[in-house]
Design a protein around this motif. Sequence first.
Motif, PDB file in Angstrom:
ATOM      1  N   THR A  60       0.842  -1.200   0.000  1.00  0.00           N
ATOM      2  CA  THR A  60       0.000   0.000   0.000  1.00  0.00           C
ATOM      3  C   THR A  60       0.874   1.246   0.000  1.00  0.00           C
ATOM      4  O   THR A  60       2.063   1.205   0.359  1.00  0.00           O
ATOM      5  N   GLU A  61       0.274   2.368  -0.387  1.00  0.00           N
ATOM      6  CA  GLU A  61       1.012   3.637  -0.396  1.00  0.00           C
ATOM      7  C   GLU A  61       1.441   4.021   1.016  1.00  0.00           C
ATOM      8  O   GLU A  61       2.518   4.598   1.219  1.00  0.00           O
ATOM      9  N   ALA A  62       0.586   3.713   2.006  1.00  0.00           N
ATOM     10  CA  ALA A  62       0.933   4.045   3.385  1.00  0.00           C
ATOM     11  C   ALA A  62       2.195   3.310   3.831  1.00  0.00           C
ATOM     12  O   ALA A  62       3.070   3.884   4.498  1.00  0.00           O
ATOM     13  N   LYS A  63       2.304   2.034   3.460  1.00  0.00           N
ATOM     14  CA  LYS A  63       3.497   1.263   3.824  1.00  0.00           C
ATOM     15  C   LYS A  63       4.729   1.800   3.097  1.00  0.00           C
ATOM     16  O   LYS A  63       5.813   1.899   3.685  1.00  0.00           O
ATOM     17  N   PRO A  86      -1.239   7.066  16.508  1.00  0.00           N
ATOM     18  CA  PRO A  86       0.118   7.483  16.128  1.00  0.00           C
ATOM     19  C   PRO A  86       0.324   7.670  14.620  1.00  0.00           C
ATOM     20  O   PRO A  86       1.380   8.157  14.207  1.00  0.00           O
ATOM     21  N   THR A  87      -0.647   7.301  13.804  1.00  0.00           N
ATOM     22  CA  THR A  87      -0.467   7.313  12.353  1.00  0.00           C
ATOM     23  C   THR A  87      -0.535   8.736  11.796  1.00  0.00           C
ATOM     24  O   THR A  87      -1.507   9.454  12.054  1.00  0.00           O
ATOM     25  N   PRO A  88       0.483   9.176  11.028  1.00  0.00           N
ATOM     26  CA  PRO A  88       0.396  10.490  10.369  1.00  0.00           C
ATOM     27  C   PRO A  88      -0.819  10.544   9.460  1.00  0.00           C
ATOM     28  O   PRO A  88      -1.162   9.567   8.789  1.00  0.00           O
ATOM     29  N   LEU A  89      -1.475  11.701   9.444  1.00  0.00           N
ATOM     30  CA  LEU A  89      -2.700  11.851   8.654  1.00  0.00           C
ATOM     31  C   LEU A  89      -2.497  11.446   7.198  1.00  0.00           C
ATOM     32  O   LEU A  89      -3.332  10.764   6.607  1.00  0.00           O
ATOM     33  N   GLU A  90      -1.394  11.871   6.610  1.00  0.00           N
ATOM     34  CA  GLU A  90      -1.172  11.630   5.189  1.00  0.00           C
ATOM     35  C   GLU A  90      -0.882  10.159   4.892  1.00  0.00           C
ATOM     36  O   GLU A  90      -0.873   9.745   3.733  1.00  0.00           O
ATOM     37  N   GLN A  91      -0.611   9.377   5.945  1.00  0.00           N
ATOM     38  CA  GLN A  91      -0.299   7.969   5.731  1.00  0.00           C
ATOM     39  C   GLN A  91      -1.459   7.047   6.094  1.00  0.00           C
ATOM     40  O   GLN A  91      -1.341   5.827   5.972  1.00  0.00           O
ATOM     41  N   LEU A  92      -2.573   7.613   6.528  1.00  0.00           N
ATOM     42  CA  LEU A  92      -3.701   6.780   6.925  1.00  0.00           C
ATOM     43  C   LEU A  92      -4.429   6.318   5.669  1.00  0.00           C
ATOM     44  O   LEU A  92      -4.985   7.132   4.924  1.00  0.00           O
ATOM     45  N   ASP A  93      -4.420   5.038   5.433  1.00  0.00           N
ATOM     46  CA  ASP A  93      -4.901   4.457   4.185  1.00  0.00           C
ATOM     47  C   ASP A  93      -6.310   3.896   4.336  1.00  0.00           C
ATOM     48  O   ASP A  93      -6.588   3.118   5.257  1.00  0.00           O
ATOM     49  N   ALA A  94      -7.203   4.293   3.430  1.00  0.00           N
ATOM     50  CA  ALA A  94      -8.605   3.870   3.515  1.00  0.00           C
ATOM     51  C   ALA A  94      -8.745   2.353   3.417  1.00  0.00           C
ATOM     52  O   ALA A  94      -9.582   1.750   4.100  1.00  0.00           O
ATOM     53  N   MET A  95      -7.957   1.711   2.572  1.00  0.00           N
ATOM     54  CA  MET A  95      -8.027   0.260   2.423  1.00  0.00           C
ATOM     55  C   MET A  95      -7.647  -0.451   3.722  1.00  0.00           C
ATOM     56  O   MET A  95      -8.270  -1.449   4.109  1.00  0.00           O
ATOM     57  N   GLU A  96      -6.643   0.069   4.416  1.00  0.00           N
ATOM     58  CA  GLU A  96      -6.232  -0.532   5.676  1.00  0.00           C
ATOM     59  C   GLU A  96      -7.301  -0.337   6.748  1.00  0.00           C
ATOM     60  O   GLU A  96      -7.563  -1.239   7.555  1.00  0.00           O
ATOM     61  N   VAL A  97      -7.927   0.848   6.769  1.00  0.00           N
ATOM     62  CA  VAL A  97      -9.009   1.102   7.730  1.00  0.00           C
ATOM     63  C   VAL A  97     -10.183   0.174   7.455  1.00  0.00           C
ATOM     64  O   VAL A  97     -10.769  -0.409   8.370  1.00  0.00           O
ATOM     65  N   ARG A  98     -10.523   0.028   6.189  1.00  0.00           N
ATOM     66  CA  ARG A  98     -11.634  -0.861   5.816  1.00  0.00           C
ATOM     67  C   ARG A  98     -11.361  -2.292   6.252  1.00  0.00           C
ATOM     68  O   ARG A  98     -12.234  -2.957   6.844  1.00  0.00           O
ATOM     69  N   LYS A  99     -10.175  -2.786   5.985  1.00  0.00           N
ATOM     70  CA  LYS A  99      -9.804  -4.150   6.375  1.00  0.00           C
ATOM     71  C   LYS A  99      -9.885  -4.317   7.891  1.00  0.00           C
ATOM     72  O   LYS A  99     -10.414  -5.316   8.394  1.00  0.00           O
ATOM     73  N   SER A 134     -10.128  17.533  -0.142  1.00  0.00           N
ATOM     74  CA  SER A 134     -10.300  16.611  -1.261  1.00  0.00           C
ATOM     75  C   SER A 134     -11.386  15.611  -0.891  1.00  0.00           C
ATOM     76  O   SER A 134     -12.135  15.823   0.065  1.00  0.00           O
ATOM     77  N   VAL A 135     -11.469  14.520  -1.620  1.00  0.00           N
ATOM     78  CA  VAL A 135     -12.436  13.476  -1.287  1.00  0.00           C
ATOM     79  C   VAL A 135     -12.078  12.872   0.066  1.00  0.00           C
ATOM     80  O   VAL A 135     -10.925  12.501   0.309  1.00  0.00           O
ATOM     81  N   ASN A 136     -13.048  12.809   0.953  1.00  0.00           N
ATOM     82  CA  ASN A 136     -12.821  12.217   2.270  1.00  0.00           C
ATOM     83  C   ASN A 136     -12.535  10.724   2.102  1.00  0.00           C
ATOM     84  O   ASN A 136     -13.390   9.978   1.615  1.00  0.00           O
ATOM     85  N   PRO A 137     -11.346  10.252   2.486  1.00  0.00           N
ATOM     86  CA  PRO A 137     -11.018   8.835   2.257  1.00  0.00           C
ATOM     87  C   PRO A 137     -11.934   7.875   3.002  1.00  0.00           C
ATOM     88  O   PRO A 137     -12.111   6.730   2.588  1.00  0.00           O
ATOM     89  N   MET A 138     -12.553   8.346   4.095  1.00  0.00           N
ATOM     90  CA  MET A 138     -13.445   7.479   4.856  1.00  0.00           C
ATOM     91  C   MET A 138     -14.834   7.388   4.230  1.00  0.00           C
ATOM     92  O   MET A 138     -15.695   6.651   4.728  1.00  0.00           O
ATOM     93  N   SER A 139     -15.050   8.140   3.140  1.00  0.00           N
ATOM     94  CA  SER A 139     -16.331   8.041   2.425  1.00  0.00           C
ATOM     95  C   SER A 139     -16.218   7.119   1.212  1.00  0.00           C
ATOM     96  O   SER A 139     -17.180   6.957   0.471  1.00  0.00           O
ATOM     97  N   LEU A 140     -15.061   6.487   1.042  1.00  0.00           N
ATOM     98  CA  LEU A 140     -14.843   5.634  -0.120  1.00  0.00           C
ATOM     99  C   LEU A 140     -15.417   4.229   0.055  1.00  0.00           C
ATOM    100  O   LEU A 140     -15.433   3.446  -0.887  1.00  0.00           O
ATOM    101  N   PHE A 141     -15.873   3.904   1.261  1.00  0.00           N
ATOM    102  CA  PHE A 141     -16.425   2.565   1.490  1.00  0.00           C
ATOM    103  C   PHE A 141     -17.487   2.632   2.575  1.00  0.00           C
ATOM    104  O   PHE A 141     -17.589   3.627   3.304  1.00  0.00           O
TER     105      PHE A 141
END
Length: 386
Positions: A47-50, A111-124, A159-166
Amino acid sequence: MERQGRYQAGTIEKIKTSLGPCWYIRFTETNGKRPRFRIGLLSEYSTEAKASRAAQLLRDQFNGPGIEKKAARTFGDVIDRYEKEEMPKRYSTRRGYSQIHRNHIRPKWGPTPLEQLDAMEVRKWLLELDLAPKTKGNILGQMRSMFRFAMLWKWIPASVNPMSLFTIPGVTKRRRKPRVINASQFWQLMNGAPLFLQTAMIGAYCLGLRVSELFALQWQDFDFLEEKVWIRRAIVESHTGEVKTERSEAPLPLAWEVMEAFLSYYHSVDLKEPTDWVFASPLNGGKKPRDSRGIQTRDLSPAGDKIDLGFNLGWHTFRHSYKVLLERAGADLTVQRDLMRHADTHTTSQVYGEVEFDRMRTSNNKAVALAFAEKQKCPGIAQGSL
């Protein structure tokens, strides 16, 4: 290499290479050039966050020791500011949100930086939690709200809220059917109960009041001439505040049987001033209402066990049971919604429109009549104070 005078987090890019998709990071030099540096293959960082976390050494090397690093905003920083500035005023809502933050969001994502918080990881993560879908939906809703505020505060680009993607599957469905009691069981519970508890149970079962509203009633809320009761406040853990929704403040009709029960109780108590609590605690001169949780533990649950209900009886059981009474009384869905004082039509059904108070009274009277029809089968009650 000519570097900018401020710390740069860089831009993560995914580029096709002969070895397969590969992650790179770009920085901007003072001359406008944007060199890129290899982080690693997609097979190494899924993932981009990793990939962003793996790029930290490259950031440090590019920026150098002479450039002061501005601390990256973490999701924990968002939670802190949200709780300080943006939390709802209603105590029970604030308490619920704080529990979500403390028990779920902060331990995982704080502890996660905002720019590194990934929607796919949150969904999982959410889908794997052993929680009811509704609870998962509440967690997602809070994360969505906090991302929106982070954009408002300009902590991240709008921008698009990443938490609205799923979404969370089944979030509107109950995991199990609500527990309910019938009229016969209600009167078995009433049999032998002290007068204050009998009156409280009638308020819960025949008006469908939430426990926070029931124990926040004051005598000024009753209009016995007009046969109405106004729901003006709620109390949770000794905190008195607003009711759950604007619709919750609507007046409710008092059936004759319910009004008689409250009047009988009124004449039995010493505290009768308009601002006195209906269910005033005998402690501290009645300055506070009785403790509903303590009553549930000491009285309701054991009473339910005594008549073999087969589940742990709580105050909200009466509210669910009131809805069943309304259904048996033939109340249409719009009337049910307004008598239950739901916030929106989805809670009861997809029905719109207001209901005339007379129709509400008619349906409530029929429901109460069904409840009281079983009273004669409990001799201890039929000949008692009610």
